[in-house]
Design an enzyme around this catalytic site. Structure first.
Site, PDB file in Angstrom:
ATOM      1  N   GLU A 195       0.828  -1.206   0.000  1.00 56.42           N
ATOM      2  CA  GLU A 195       0.000   0.000   0.000  1.00 56.42           C
ATOM      3  C   GLU A 195       0.862   1.256   0.000  1.00 56.42           C
ATOM      4  O   GLU A 195       0.587   2.214  -0.719  1.00 56.42           O
ATOM      5  CB  GLU A 195      -0.939   0.015   1.216  1.00 56.42           C
ATOM      6  CG  GLU A 195      -2.121  -0.924   1.106  1.00 56.42           C
ATOM      7  CD  GLU A 195      -3.147  -0.671   2.203  1.00 56.42           C
ATOM      8  OE1 GLU A 195      -3.320   0.499   2.603  1.00 56.42           O
ATOM      9  OE2 GLU A 195      -3.785  -1.641   2.662  1.00 56.42           O
ATOM     10  N   SER A 263       6.262 -19.938  -1.106  1.00 55.96           N
ATOM     11  CA  SER A 263       6.124 -21.362  -0.845  1.00 55.96           C
ATOM     12  C   SER A 263       5.498 -22.054  -2.042  1.00 55.96           C
ATOM     13  O   SER A 263       4.847 -21.429  -2.891  1.00 55.96           O
ATOM     14  CB  SER A 263       5.281 -21.686   0.395  1.00 55.96           C
ATOM     15  OG  SER A 263       5.787 -21.023   1.533  1.00 55.96           O
ATOM     16  N   ASP A 335      -5.351 -10.189   1.241  1.00 58.45           N
ATOM     17  CA  ASP A 335      -5.157  -8.801   1.675  1.00 58.45           C
ATOM     18  C   ASP A 335      -5.759  -8.640   3.065  1.00 58.45           C
ATOM     19  O   ASP A 335      -6.944  -8.341   3.224  1.00 58.45           O
ATOM     20  CB  ASP A 335      -5.823  -7.838   0.687  1.00 58.45           C
ATOM     21  CG  ASP A 335      -5.498  -6.380   1.006  1.00 58.45           C
ATOM     22  OD1 ASP A 335      -4.758  -6.130   1.988  1.00 58.45           O
ATOM     23  OD2 ASP A 335      -5.976  -5.495   0.275  1.00 58.45           O
ATOM     24  N   ASP A 338      -4.871  -3.181   6.142  1.00 53.53           N
ATOM     25  CA  ASP A 338      -5.280  -1.906   5.542  1.00 53.53           C
ATOM     26  C   ASP A 338      -4.729  -0.765   6.375  1.00 53.53           C
ATOM     27  O   ASP A 338      -4.832  -0.773   7.619  1.00 53.53           O
ATOM     28  CB  ASP A 338      -6.809  -1.785   5.483  1.00 53.53           C
ATOM     29  CG  ASP A 338      -7.386  -2.338   4.204  1.00 53.53           C
ATOM     30  OD1 ASP A 338      -6.609  -2.767   3.330  1.00 53.53           O
ATOM     31  OD2 ASP A 338      -8.632  -2.346   4.067  1.00 53.53           O
TER      32      ASP A 338
END
Length: 821
Positions: A195, A263, A335, A338
């Site tokens: 972000e 991974s 996600d 924030d």
């Protein structure tokens, strides 16, 4: 003169004797902390005796009659072999490193205090189910039994590092183990940094198409246009300021961009397996250290034997198998973070704006004690959206307008985090359905769980998925005003919404951190994914066989062919191959022609013994820098790894992306061919200055050494030769055998992040299953088990992964018996 010479001889001899004596004393003290694996120890806290058989690779097999005593044994062996590592991880989570290391770790401690990870872990203890609390308490008792034994028998303080750093060793607590899971979440979460970088790049690039080039979306269904950051944060300056976060701080726990998690894992159903049983291969990727973060262990539980990779400090097999179930994890790239802009009240900076008006910050003071310096008192602040972070962290100061601060919403910041309960339940799960049901308790860090039983395979995203409002201004891609209700989290999505793939029709399931699902916002998973390249090679290798075996899964796990190299070289060299006039030997033109000849015949295999991978990697690195440096200025340094999708967009001129090839500050108009040729010359100059040898004599492995460095002693003169483990390795950023490069510094291609653990489980023949870690079991650098598994790992070899007690006892290196006092 003779008298002076005689005294010089005497002084020199005395100095040599003292040096030898000091070395001998140091060795004696250090070696005294080497554990004795063949002995009986009377300890408190057991209900029955525990037998710990260490096989010939020093993997402990813990046999006892109750689960509680098995977890006690696991705590004991972790403390035997990795006590310093456990203490260091705990102090990191607590924000107490500066008590040992002084001012070098103040930024690290400050960040962890502001996130309040340890207090959240303490509060989460009561949220665990009874079985998990029992396991946590038994594990802590096992650790403390070893600490008590060290103190009673003067066993060299438990590890050599404790002689060098005066670190008080407090008893282990159940909260410590939960705190380490939260610390792992911090080390595996990268959306905060994404972000910030997107915001900074948005301020530097006014053209939205160019932002889409340099921070491309993984191909798939597109998304609606987003506002640029300046419209969300009035007052943020349009510039490309150089950052100054704490990434250079000693023991900084937050990974650099691109190193937040990776991974591989894939599974085959019985009808795609030559042996008629399910198959699973898994290799979680983390930053390399010495010792490895992974520790191999086997436990005998009431539900049966379980074996695999543990993390010292955490009482669970994190990746491995039981008698009926196998599991592995990969970073999901959900996600789950924030950032929120919080507006300060101009009349009272102790308040911030909310949808309901001004509100006072929730605050608490915290004192950071610093070795050889005065303590620092922090004022910790929280908003309704989460903790407030300082502008000095994560480059937040470069995107925070005056009169504002930045807060963080993150799923790991839960005071009722039941991820530990999920891990314990998974070890007891008898089949795929039970494993998926148990994982509903898992909170953070979000992972893709790939799981098999004797007949079915499945993959499911586990971890809390934030619920966002469809009207969220930035859709979680940019910091958004926290006082606007639509930008705030709306709780958690139901676990049923987490993507899952159970018994797929094709009989193969897997993940390389690629885009898992393409759902529209707000039920999406992420806009940023960890892989767009390895997945192509994986698909080809999986579909290239009608049926698979353990060995074909190993072949894929160790594959070093780069699909990025195969795609990009024909593009960037399209006008350069076999062109140009004859050039005499020793000229730059002749060297360029020779480099192109080598690359033209190369198949993209990033083999450590070949020169082509180094030429290719240096060329692409120089090319990306030439493309972006004039547009982004100092910010270009943040893009320190090649982004194949960006290079491909530029050289295919997608939406005018070829504009990056022209240098804006020059009068001439450069083409992409010009830039590619100049970048190749740049790369060849760098190679000549760095390696100084003929192109044919170059070795990728000389530049791509795996850096298993001791996190504390790794830079100490002389000691670093004993504690660091360096290995020439194949692979690269975009190969299935992934060896993520450093990206920065004088050695940008060092292998710093990869598969510290590899495992392949075959339920058609369970005792043929194999695993390996990248260093050795012991954290003691004088132990022969400090690096004994490292050479096997480097060569792509494995050790047996068997639950047969007799195989463990064969040629064991010792048997420890813990008896109840």
């Amino acid at each position: 003169m003779r008298h002076i010479f005689r005294w010089l001889v005497r002084l020199t001899s005395a100095a040599i004797v003292l040096a030898v004596a000091a070395t001998g004393l140091a060795y004696y003290l250090a070696s005294h902390s080497l554990p004795d694996y063949t002995r009986s120890v009377a300890v408190e806290g057991l209900t029955a005796d525990v037998e710990i058989v260490r096989d010939n690779s020093n993997v402990p097999h813990i046999f006892t009659r109750s689960d509680r005593d098995a977890f006690f044994g696991l705590g004991y062996v972790h403390a035997q072999d990795r006590l310093w590592q456990m203490m260091l991880l705990r102090r990191t989570a607590q924000g107490q490193l500066s008590e040992i290391f002084g001012t070098r770790t103040v930024e690290t401690d400050t960040l962890l205090r502001r996130l309040d990870i340890y207090n959240l872990a303490r509060a989460s203890v009561e949220a665990q189910d009874a079985r998990t609390r029992d396991a946590l308490e038994a594990y802590a008792a096992g650790v403390n039994a070893r600490i008590d034994e060290i103190n009673r028998r003067s066993l060299g303080r438990g590890a050599p590092e404790f002689f060098l750093f005066d670190a008080a060793l407090a008893p282990w607590q159940p909260a410590d183990s939960i705190a380490l899971i939260k610390l792992m979440a911090l080390q595996l979460s990268g959306h905060l940094s994404e972000e910030v970088l997107r915001a900074r790049t948005s301020l530097a690039l006014e053209d939205a198409d160019r932002l889409a080039d340099i921070l491309p979306d993984v191909p798939g269904e597109g998304i609606a246009a987003l506002p640029d950051y300046a419209s969300l944060a009035p007052g943020a300056r349009r510039h490309a300021m150089a950052g100054g976060d704490g990434s250079g701080d000693f023991l900084w726990p937050v990974p650099a961009r691109g190193l937040a998690g990776a991974s591989n894992a894939w599974a085959a159903a019985p009808d795609r397996s030559a042996g008629g049983g399910t198959l699973l291969a898994g290799d979680p990727h983390l930053g390399f250290t010495a010792p490895s973060i992974w520790y191999l262990a086997r436990m005998q539980l009431s539900s049966g034997g379980v074996i695999g990779g543990t993390i010292p400090g955490i009482p669970a097999i994190m990746v491995g198998r039981s008698e009926t179930l196998g599991w592995s994890i990969t970073s999901s790239y959900l996600d789950d973070q924030d950032l929120h802009l919080e507006e300060l009240n101009p009349d009272n900076p102790q308040e911030y704006r909310t949808p309901d008006g001004w509100k006072a910050f929730r605050t608490r003071r915290s004192i950071v004690k610093i070795n050889d310096a005065a303590p620092i008192t922090l004022t910790l602040r929280w908003t309704e959206n989460g903790p407030v972070l300082p502008g000095s962290s994560f480059d937040l100061g470069t995107i925070t307008p005056e009169g504002h601060v930045m807060s963080l919403s993150w799923t790991a910041l839960s005071s009722s985090d039941t991820s530990m309960s999920a891990a314990i339940a998974l070890m007891h799960a008898p089949d795929v359905d039970a494993a998926l049901e148990a994982s509903e308790l898992y909170i953070a860090p979000s992972q893709n769980l790939t799981v098999i039983d004797d007949g079915r395979i499945a993959m499911k995203v586990i971890g809390a998925m934030p619920a966002r409002d469809p009207r969220h201004q930035s859709r979680g891609r940019l910091p958004a005003p926290g006082w606007i209700a639509e930008n705030r989290w709306q709780g958690r999505l139901p676990y049923a919404d987490n993507p899952e793939f159970v018994a797929p029709e094709g009989g193969i399931v897997g993940n390389t951190n690629n885009k898992v699902i393409d759902r529209p916002f707000p039920n999406h998973m992420s806009y940023a994914w960890g892989d767009s390249q390895r997945i192509m090679r994986w698909q080809a290798m999986m579909q290239g066989r009608a049926v698979h075996t353990r060995d074909s899964f190993i072949e894929a796990q160790l594959d070093t062919v780069s699909p990025a190299a195969r795609t990009l070289l024909p593009l960037i060299g399209a006008d350069l191959w076999f062109t140009g006039e004859a050039a005499p030997e020793g000229t730059p033109e002749r060297r360029r022609q020779r480099a192109l000849e080598l690359l033209a015949d190369w198949n993209g295999e990033m083999n450590e013994h070949l020169p082509e991978p180094l030429i290719y990697a240096a060329w692409l690195r120089a090319l990306q820098d030439r493309l972006i440096r004039d547009d982004l200025g100092p910010l270009a340094g943040e893009f320190d790894h090649v982004e194949p999708l960006f290079i491909e967009r530029v050289f295919r001129d997608v939406d005018g992306a070829a504009a990056w090839c022209d240098v804006r500050q020059s009068a001439a108009e450069e083409t992409c061919t010009d830039t590619a040729r100049q970048a190749l010359d740049d790369a060849l100059v760098w190679i000549d200055e760095t390696f100084g040898t003929a192109l044919e004599s170059l070795r990728w492995g000389d530049a791509h050494e795996a850096t298993h460095d001791h996190p504390v002693l790794g830079e100490v003169p002389l000691l670093r030769y004993f504690v660091n483990i360096r290995q020439s390795t194949s692979g690269g950023d975009f190969t299935l055998q992934r060896g993520r490069t450093a990206g920065r510094g004088p050695q940008p291609f060092l292998n710093v992040h990869g598969a510290g653990y590899r495992g392949v489980y075959d339920f058609g023949d369970p005792d043929s299953s194999v695993f390996i870690i990248s260093t050795g079991q012991s954290g003691h650098f004088l132990s022969r088990h400090y690096d004994d598994l490292g050479q096997l790992w480097r060569r792509g070899e494995y050790i047996p992964m068997s639950l047969d007690p007799e195989l463990a006892r064969a040629a064991s290196v010792g048997v420890t018996r813990l008896t109840a006092e």
